[in-house]
Enzyme design. Sequence first.
Site, PDB file in Angstrom:
ATOM      1  CG  ASP A 104      -1.939  -1.105   1.201  1.00  0.00           C
ATOM      2  OD1 ASP A 104      -2.204  -1.631   0.106  1.00  0.00           O
ATOM      3  OD2 ASP A 104      -2.463  -1.450   2.280  1.00  0.00           O
ATOM      4  CG  PHE A 105       0.304   6.161  -0.740  1.00  0.00           C
ATOM      5  CD1 PHE A 105       1.111   6.551  -1.792  1.00  0.00           C
ATOM      6  CD2 PHE A 105      -0.040   7.106   0.216  1.00  0.00           C
ATOM      7  CE1 PHE A 105       1.567   7.862  -1.905  1.00  0.00           C
ATOM      8  CE2 PHE A 105       0.420   8.410   0.125  1.00  0.00           C
ATOM      9  CZ  PHE A 105       1.224   8.789  -0.944  1.00  0.00           C
TER      10      PHE A 105
END
Length: 236
Positions: A104-105
């Site tokens: 994820d980011f």
Amino acid sequence: MPNSIKLQKYMSDCGFCSRRESEKLILQGKVFVNEELATIGQRILITDKVKVNNSILKLENKKLYILLNKPKNTICTLDDPQKRKTIYDHIKINKYLFSVGRLDFNTTGVILITNDGELANKLAHPSSKIERQYLVELEKKLSQDKLEFLNSKNVKLNGKISKQKVTKISETKYLISLYEGRNHHVKNLFLLVENYVKKLHRKSYGFLTDENLKIGEFRQLTETEISMLKNITNIK
């Protein structure tokens, strides 16, 4: 045809897309070989001209195998409509590569980046049984009952059993090991027990670890590591 190669494998070896994605492009009529419409299962020579969406593919002689300890606030796609920084911006490589086991980011940790489409595809498949280990910092303490539940055989995410081992490190820090990587898998596991993941870091992907690799740093895999990955996935 002597010295020929399947078109789907050629497209994957070029680092353009996976074999499965190449089949979709062929069926959509977007792939041409020597200016003629390509077909599924077609065999070609490496001297043939393969064109996809008016772009001519070139076989990479040099395979890249990069281990990145991903920093926060980067995404694992090549381009982002929101113009956020990508892992490819970070390693300063501007061409199509595969990221194996996306993060994820705001998640940090080890991730494999390669133009070896066949290896990436096999590693990503659930049958590869690659163990992932994550360090998790939670919003609040996890009770013994909830810890035991997460380590039980009764955990389901979206109707599918999830098996993992969760080990307590401190009141709010845990090590979690699992053999799959569904979207937001770790975060969703802790939401099941009404807890929120504040920080998430992947320590290892199989035998590849963050040892001697600070967050933001990256390195080339050794020949031994590449051979080990190919052995795991039965690539000759």
